[in-house]
Motif scaffolding. Structure first.
Motif, PDB file in Angstrom:
ATOM      1  N   MET A   1     -47.433 -65.161  17.665  1.00  0.00           N
ATOM      2  CA  MET A   1     -47.027 -64.702  19.003  1.00  0.00           C
ATOM      3  C   MET A   1     -45.929 -65.609  19.558  1.00  0.00           C
ATOM      4  N   LEU A   2     -44.985 -64.997  20.215  1.00  0.00           N
ATOM      5  CA  LEU A   2     -43.917 -65.762  20.851  1.00  0.00           C
ATOM      6  C   LEU A   2     -44.348 -66.184  22.245  1.00  0.00           C
ATOM      7  N   SER A   3     -44.136 -67.428  22.560  1.00  0.00           N
ATOM      8  CA  SER A   3     -44.503 -67.911  23.882  1.00  0.00           C
ATOM      9  C   SER A   3     -43.492 -67.447  24.916  1.00  0.00           C
ATOM     10  N   PRO A   4     -43.888 -67.413  26.198  1.00  0.00           N
ATOM     11  CA  PRO A   4     -42.936 -67.045  27.260  1.00  0.00           C
ATOM     12  C   PRO A   4     -41.710 -67.956  27.277  1.00  0.00           C
ATOM     13  N   GLU A   5     -41.905 -69.224  26.928  1.00  0.00           N
ATOM     14  CA  GLU A   5     -40.769 -70.153  26.911  1.00  0.00           C
ATOM     15  C   GLU A   5     -39.763 -69.749  25.840  1.00  0.00           C
ATOM     16  N   MET A   6     -40.264 -69.373  24.671  1.00  0.00           N
ATOM     17  CA  MET A   6     -39.375 -68.938  23.592  1.00  0.00           C
ATOM     18  C   MET A   6     -38.676 -67.633  23.952  1.00  0.00           C
ATOM     19  N   MET A   7     -39.437 -66.711  24.565  1.00  0.00           N
ATOM     20  CA  MET A   7     -38.860 -65.419  24.948  1.00  0.00           C
ATOM     21  C   MET A   7     -37.754 -65.593  25.976  1.00  0.00           C
ATOM     22  N   ALA A   8     -37.911 -66.571  26.872  1.00  0.00           N
ATOM     23  CA  ALA A   8     -36.916 -66.792  27.921  1.00  0.00           C
ATOM     24  C   ALA A   8     -35.573 -67.219  27.351  1.00  0.00           C
ATOM     25  N   LYS A   9     -35.587 -67.811  26.159  1.00  0.00           N
ATOM     26  CA  LYS A   9     -34.350 -68.282  25.538  1.00  0.00           C
ATOM     27  C   LYS A   9     -33.736 -67.252  24.593  1.00  0.00           C
ATOM     28  N   MET A  10     -34.406 -66.114  24.450  1.00  0.00           N
ATOM     29  CA  MET A  10     -33.937 -65.106  23.498  1.00  0.00           C
ATOM     30  C   MET A  10     -33.204 -63.968  24.202  1.00  0.00           C
ATOM     31  N   ASN A  11     -32.284 -63.361  23.488  1.00  0.00           N
ATOM     32  CA  ASN A  11     -31.629 -62.148  23.954  1.00  0.00           C
ATOM     33  C   ASN A  11     -32.588 -60.987  23.717  1.00  0.00           C
ATOM     34  N   THR A  12     -33.057 -60.370  24.778  1.00  0.00           N
ATOM     35  CA  THR A  12     -33.997 -59.246  24.662  1.00  0.00           C
ATOM     36  C   THR A  12     -33.422 -57.956  25.239  1.00  0.00           C
ATOM     37  N   GLU A  13     -32.105 -57.941  25.441  1.00  0.00           N
ATOM     38  CA  GLU A  13     -31.459 -56.787  26.072  1.00  0.00           C
ATOM     39  C   GLU A  13     -31.232 -55.674  25.052  1.00  0.00           C
ATOM     40  N   VAL A  14     -31.939 -54.578  25.191  1.00  0.00           N
ATOM     41  CA  VAL A  14     -31.837 -53.436  24.286  1.00  0.00           C
ATOM     42  C   VAL A  14     -31.285 -52.245  25.046  1.00  0.00           C
ATOM     43  N   PHE A  15     -30.331 -51.556  24.432  1.00  0.00           N
ATOM     44  CA  PHE A  15     -29.751 -50.360  25.037  1.00  0.00           C
ATOM     45  C   PHE A  15     -29.907 -49.206  24.059  1.00  0.00           C
ATOM     46  N   GLY A  16     -30.285 -48.049  24.570  1.00  0.00           N
ATOM     47  CA  GLY A  16     -30.448 -46.885  23.713  1.00  0.00           C
ATOM     48  C   GLY A  16     -31.894 -46.683  23.309  1.00  0.00           C
ATOM     49  N   ASP A  17     -32.087 -45.885  22.259  1.00  0.00           N
ATOM     50  CA  ASP A  17     -33.430 -45.519  21.825  1.00  0.00           C
ATOM     51  C   ASP A  17     -34.147 -46.653  21.098  1.00  0.00           C
ATOM     52  N   GLY A  18     -33.409 -47.605  20.586  1.00  0.00           N
ATOM     53  CA  GLY A  18     -34.033 -48.721  19.888  1.00  0.00           C
ATOM     54  C   GLY A  18     -34.497 -48.411  18.485  1.00  0.00           C
ATOM     55  N   ASN A  19     -34.106 -47.253  17.942  1.00  0.00           N
ATOM     56  CA  ASN A  19     -34.469 -46.941  16.563  1.00  0.00           C
ATOM     57  C   ASN A  19     -33.672 -47.839  15.607  1.00  0.00           C
ATOM     58  N   PRO A  20     -34.265 -48.190  14.461  1.00  0.00           N
ATOM     59  CA  PRO A  20     -33.556 -49.072  13.529  1.00  0.00           C
ATOM     60  C   PRO A  20     -32.179 -48.528  13.144  1.00  0.00           C
ATOM     61  N   PHE A  21     -31.150 -49.343  13.310  1.00  0.00           N
ATOM     62  CA  PHE A  21     -29.782 -49.044  12.888  1.00  0.00           C
ATOM     63  C   PHE A  21     -29.138 -47.869  13.624  1.00  0.00           C
ATOM     64  N   SER A  22     -29.775 -47.375  14.686  1.00  0.00           N
ATOM     65  CA  SER A  22     -29.241 -46.195  15.367  1.00  0.00           C
ATOM     66  C   SER A  22     -28.054 -46.521  16.258  1.00  0.00           C
ATOM     67  N   ASP A  23     -27.839 -47.802  16.555  1.00  0.00           N
ATOM     68  CA  ASP A  23     -26.710 -48.244  17.366  1.00  0.00           C
ATOM     69  C   ASP A  23     -26.194 -49.560  16.805  1.00  0.00           C
ATOM     70  N   PRO A  24     -24.971 -49.955  17.181  1.00  0.00           N
ATOM     71  CA  PRO A  24     -24.465 -51.254  16.748  1.00  0.00           C
ATOM     72  C   PRO A  24     -25.399 -52.386  17.157  1.00  0.00           C
ATOM     73  N   SER A  25     -25.332 -53.497  16.457  1.00  0.00           N
ATOM     74  CA  SER A  25     -26.308 -54.573  16.639  1.00  0.00           C
ATOM     75  C   SER A  25     -26.313 -55.142  18.051  1.00  0.00           C
ATOM     76  N   TRP A  26     -25.148 -55.125  18.735  1.00  0.00           N
ATOM     77  CA  TRP A  26     -25.137 -55.704  20.086  1.00  0.00           C
ATOM     78  C   TRP A  26     -25.867 -54.824  21.097  1.00  0.00           C
ATOM     79  N   TYR A  27     -26.187 -53.586  20.724  1.00  0.00           N
ATOM     80  CA  TYR A  27     -27.048 -52.732  21.547  1.00  0.00           C
ATOM     81  C   TYR A  27     -28.510 -53.156  21.420  1.00  0.00           C
ATOM     82  N   GLN A  28     -28.831 -53.853  20.336  1.00  0.00           N
ATOM     83  CA  GLN A  28     -30.226 -54.098  19.981  1.00  0.00           C
ATOM     84  C   GLN A  28     -30.564 -55.589  19.976  1.00  0.00           C
ATOM     85  N   ALA A  29     -30.134 -56.256  21.056  1.00  0.00           N
ATOM     86  CA  ALA A  29     -30.522 -57.645  21.341  1.00  0.00           C
ATOM     87  C   ALA A  29     -29.946 -58.665  20.367  1.00  0.00           C
ATOM     88  N   PHE A  30     -28.822 -58.307  19.694  1.00  0.00           N
ATOM     89  CA  PHE A  30     -28.093 -59.281  18.902  1.00  0.00           C
ATOM     90  C   PHE A  30     -26.926 -59.816  19.728  1.00  0.00           C
TER      91      PHE A  30
END
Length: 453
Positions: free
Chosen positions: A1-30
């Motif tokens: 499990m990821l701790s809240p502290e670790m999650m706070a430092k991560m990019n979690t911004e997802v745009f779109g449906d979130g299906n694998p490879f359905s959008d460029p990587s910067w849409y999917q928290a990269f």
């Protein structure tokens, strides 16, 4: 499990449906160095526009072979057509950018990428195809009077412009065009034929490549021809795909074109055409790689619900292999496309014209070969549904028919491969000569030891 502290430092911004490879990587928290808030804003604008106005309609428009006029007006009003023109934003003809910022080439890439989610080459070529390639020569080389009369109407979606270069006997071999224009007094007398002209059947203006001088590339010019000029005849061609884009056969029979409609200088047309190609190929790359992604996305969604032998398709290793192969091709190609886009954003136009011809040509080949592969693999996953117009396999079936419509226009794969090698080799030679000249001018005659191969 990821701790809240670790999650706070991560990019979690997802745009779109979130299906694998359905959008460029910067849409999917990269993370990406290329995009800022203005790009995210435009992405949302076009995602909503496509979902609300286009996605449910493009099949019907394609089957009918026509895009409603109000769609062109909307594309003019929302900035789509102006964004197709390259940079800078043409504010002198259409006013300030409505989004509150000066777009760059990543904004244009996002626009093509989002609209191409429709999986319809007919729609993309129909709305953006003619303008992308037909209007820039007018924008850059027409007289002020012609620019003022033509450009605003086209950018607003009230009129349509197309590029008429290809002929029955000359496509990639632009230097050997046969259509002629002879100057008689204040008019050119235009005669010849053009074939496979995108938007030609409903275009109001034609940017026509024709021979005004001797043989070869040095004898070509560009003329602005208008639909209502006597002697202009158009007929729609029956093609395998892109039905709503209006692919056209055009005949010019003693058409009197005012001398004032000459674009730029006489016999400089080949140079203007070449300048236009890089941006056209960039647009084709952006459209094509999203079409590949559409094939992958549709295949993944179908594979998660279709069952064979008691399992969903995605549970079969061979299907996951197909998905993985498509994904690695698409992601690598998109990274290359982003690299070219960054160069377009950071280079002066003269530098981009000098350096990017070869890499853009090779990227176009990469995009269309990946599309051909993904269309086939997606069709294999869909089975018979990929051979049926409409329904679950609608996008894959349509894209499968339209692979050649992306591979041939803007330069066939064989010509692009040759061009890519030749231009890159010339650049390397120029770089060596420049380095040698700089060494001589600095007076540095020392020779660093060279590695032996």
């Amino acid at each position: 499990m990821l701790s809240p502290e670790m999650m706070a430092k991560m990019n979690t911004e997802v745009f779109g449906d979130g299906n694998p490879f359905s959008d460029p990587s910067w849409y999917q928290a990269f993370n990406s160095p290329y995009y800022n808030d203005s790009h995210k804003k435009l992405r949302k604008i076009f995602r909503d526009y496509v979902d609300e106005n286009l996605m449910a309609n493009v099949h019907e428009w394609d089957e009918a072979g026509v895009i409603p006029q109000e769609v062109y007006h909307a594309a003019g009003q929302n900035g789509t057509i102006a964004l197709c023109m390259g940079r800078p934003w043409p504010k002198e003809y259409i006013g300030e950018c409505p989004w509150g910022f000066e777009p760059d080439y990543f904004h244009e890439l996002i626009m093509y990428d989002e609209i191409s989610r429709t999986g319809s080459g007919g729609f993309l070529w129909g709305v953006a195809g003619g303008t992308t390639i037909g209007l820039p020569p007018i924008y850059h080389h027409a007289s002020p009077e012609v620019k003022k009369r033509v450009i605003p109407q086209c950018l607003r979606g009230e009129k349509v412009c197309c590029l008429a270069i290809t002929e029955p006997t000359a496509g990639s071999d632009v230097a050997n065009l046969k259509t002629t224009a002879k100057l008689e007094g204040d008019h050119y007398i235009l005669n010849g034929e053009k074939k496979w002209i995108t938007n030609g059947i409903f275009a109001d203006y034609f940017t026509v490549a024709c021979r005004t001088g001797g043989a070869g590339m040095g004898g070509l010019s560009l003329l602005l021809v208008e639909k209502d000029m006597p002697g202009v005849k158009t007929r729609k061609m029956k093609c395998s795909g892109v039905w709503s884009s209006g692919t056209t056969y055009i005949t010019f029979d003693d058409v009197k074109v005012p001398k004032a409609n000459l674009l730029g200088k006489e016999n400089k047309g080949f140079q203007y055409i070449m300048q236009n190609f890089n941006h056209e190929r960039f647009a084709i790359c952006a459209m094509t790689n999203r079409f590949s992604r559409v094939c992958l996305e549709e295949a993944v969604k179908f594979a998660n619900k279709r069952k064979t032998f008691g399992k969903t398709l995605i549970q079969h290793p061979v299907i996951r292999w197909k998905i993985a192969e498509m994904a690695r091709h698409i992601e690598a190609t998109h990274a290359w496309l982003e690299t070219i886009t960054y160069q377009l954003c950071t280079m002066e136009k003269a530098e981009a014209a000098l350096k990017l011809g070869g890499s853009t040509a090779l990227c176009k080949v990469q995009c269309t070969k990946v599309l051909e592969y993904c269309a086939r693999e997606a069709a294999q996953i869909f089975g018979g549904l990929s051979y049926t117009r409409g329904g679950q396999g609608e996008k894959v079936e349509r894209i499968s028919r339209e692979v050649r419509a992306m591979a041939v226009p803007g330069g066939s794969e064989e010509i692009m491969l040759d061009l890519g090698v030749k231009q890159t080799s010339k650049l390397a030679q120029m770089a060596k000569m420049l380095a040698a000249n700089q060494e001589q001018s600095s007076g540095d005659s020392s020779k660093a030891p060279k590695a032996k191969l």
